[in-house]
Motif scaffolding. Sequence first.
Motif, PDB file in Angstrom:
ATOM      1  N   HIS A 140       3.457   3.744   1.037  1.00  0.00           N
ATOM      2  CA  HIS A 140       3.811   2.529   0.311  1.00  0.00           C
ATOM      3  C   HIS A 140       2.741   2.302  -0.756  1.00  0.00           C
ATOM      4  CE1 HIS A 140       6.729   1.572   3.516  1.00  0.00           C
ATOM      5  NE2 HIS A 140       5.783   2.021   4.337  1.00  0.00           N
ATOM      6  N   ASP A 165       3.112   4.481   8.691  1.00  0.00           N
ATOM      7  CA  ASP A 165       3.089   4.011   7.314  1.00  0.00           C
ATOM      8  C   ASP A 165       1.668   3.998   6.784  1.00  0.00           C
ATOM      9  OD1 ASP A 165       5.977   3.006   6.868  1.00  0.00           O
ATOM     10  OD2 ASP A 165       5.417   2.103   8.781  1.00  0.00           O
ATOM     11  N   HIS A 183      -0.429   2.498   3.533  1.00  0.00           N
ATOM     12  CA  HIS A 183      -0.353   1.565   2.420  1.00  0.00           C
ATOM     13  C   HIS A 183      -1.534   1.806   1.478  1.00  0.00           C
ATOM     14  CE1 HIS A 183       2.815  -1.045   4.219  1.00  0.00           C
ATOM     15  NE2 HIS A 183       2.343  -0.506   5.325  1.00  0.00           N
ATOM     16  N   GLN A 194       3.293  14.440   2.989  1.00  0.00           N
ATOM     17  CA  GLN A 194       4.664  14.122   3.375  1.00  0.00           C
ATOM     18  C   GLN A 194       5.451  15.382   3.719  1.00  0.00           C
ATOM     19  OE1 GLN A 194       8.155  13.786   2.653  1.00  0.00           O
ATOM     20  NE2 GLN A 194       8.093  12.293   4.321  1.00  0.00           N
ATOM     21  N   LYS A 253       2.117  -4.001  11.510  1.00  0.00           N
ATOM     22  CA  LYS A 253       1.376  -2.762  11.269  1.00  0.00           C
ATOM     23  C   LYS A 253       0.650  -2.310  12.533  1.00  0.00           C
ATOM     24  CE  LYS A 253      -2.051  -0.948   8.021  1.00  0.00           C
ATOM     25  NZ  LYS A 253      -2.953  -1.320   6.900  1.00  0.00           N
ATOM     26  N   SER A 289       2.880  10.227  12.545  1.00  0.00           N
ATOM     27  CA  SER A 289       3.900   9.429  11.880  1.00  0.00           C
ATOM     28  C   SER A 289       3.305   8.070  11.547  1.00  0.00           C
ATOM     29  CB  SER A 289       5.128   9.269  12.781  1.00  0.00           C
ATOM     30  OG  SER A 289       4.767   8.584  13.969  1.00  0.00           O
ATOM     31  N   THR A 291       5.346   7.723   6.000  1.00  0.00           N
ATOM     32  CA  THR A 291       5.897   7.051   4.830  1.00  0.00           C
ATOM     33  C   THR A 291       4.772   6.376   4.051  1.00  0.00           C
ATOM     34  OG1 THR A 291       7.967   6.600   5.997  1.00  0.00           O
ATOM     35  CG2 THR A 291       7.536   5.324   4.005  1.00  0.00           C
TER      36      THR A 291
END
Length: 303
Positions: free
Chosen positions: A123, A92, A94, A114, A77, A90, A121
């Motif tokens: 999660h 991730d 969580h 998004q 991460k 950009s 992205t």
Amino acid sequence: MEIRVLRYFLTVARLESFSKAAQLLNVTQPTLSKQIKDLEEEYHITLFERTTRSLSLTQEGRLFKEQAKEIISLVDKAEAQLKQKEKDISGDIHIGCSESECNRVVMKAIAKTQAAYPLVTFHITSGNAQYVTEKVDQGLIDLGIVVDPANMSKYDYMKLPSCDVRGILMRKDSELAKLDAVSPNDLNHKPVIISSQEMVKNEIAGWMGGNQRELHIVATFNLFYNARLMVEEGVGYLLTLKHLYQESEDSPLCFKPLKPELTIRSSLIWKKYKVFPKAVEAFLQMLNCEIQWKEENRRGVGL
């Protein structure tokens, strides 16, 4: 301890073979075996039970595997955040969350984030408040959604605008199904299925006026689906939230609210003083706008 060696260990543990792991990692088997042996000697532990035909984790090895996975997750991460280009948002995000209709405003913000930043992205991990707060504390998730009541002393947070209603999910052929709402006296000595979270138990104790000892708790749960199956099989009456179950004429179950009414709200939490990457900052801005719009719309219609 080197991160490379942790990756070696996890690969061997997953494949249960030094030879297969060495081939996948593109190292020689003696080199790989020595790295794992050095790791064991450094910390005076035995990670693998070795025989001529099999390889399996010891109890110490299984515990170390879970810790190694968390370390590697944090390293991956951090590396992803460092590689993120300044001009592009950009990465991730969580999020851990309890199950509640209150989460809908967060899901709307996810959709808009998004759409605006397609390289982001999300999660989503579901769990009860204890699970979510533990993962936030460990740094394994960026944000957590917890249902009130929750201990907020360690976190910065954002109150979510929606609310949900607590009630009882039961079989339509059960004794209490004829009621419009369920009072504390109605639940006395009835078989009850309740969340394993202590804060929920305390909340219900307050609702019952301190008579929680009259509750006959036959089962506890942390997520809804299996608890619902228990209700269908006649285990007991499930204390839950209204919007988790969509009732229909064909359904064997029905939901009855509590009397007096017991509503709950949710909050989005994160560790105090946390510095977020740009993707999380963009999402929080989007969520804040969504919450403000919802509050303004509510005031506009006199709610």
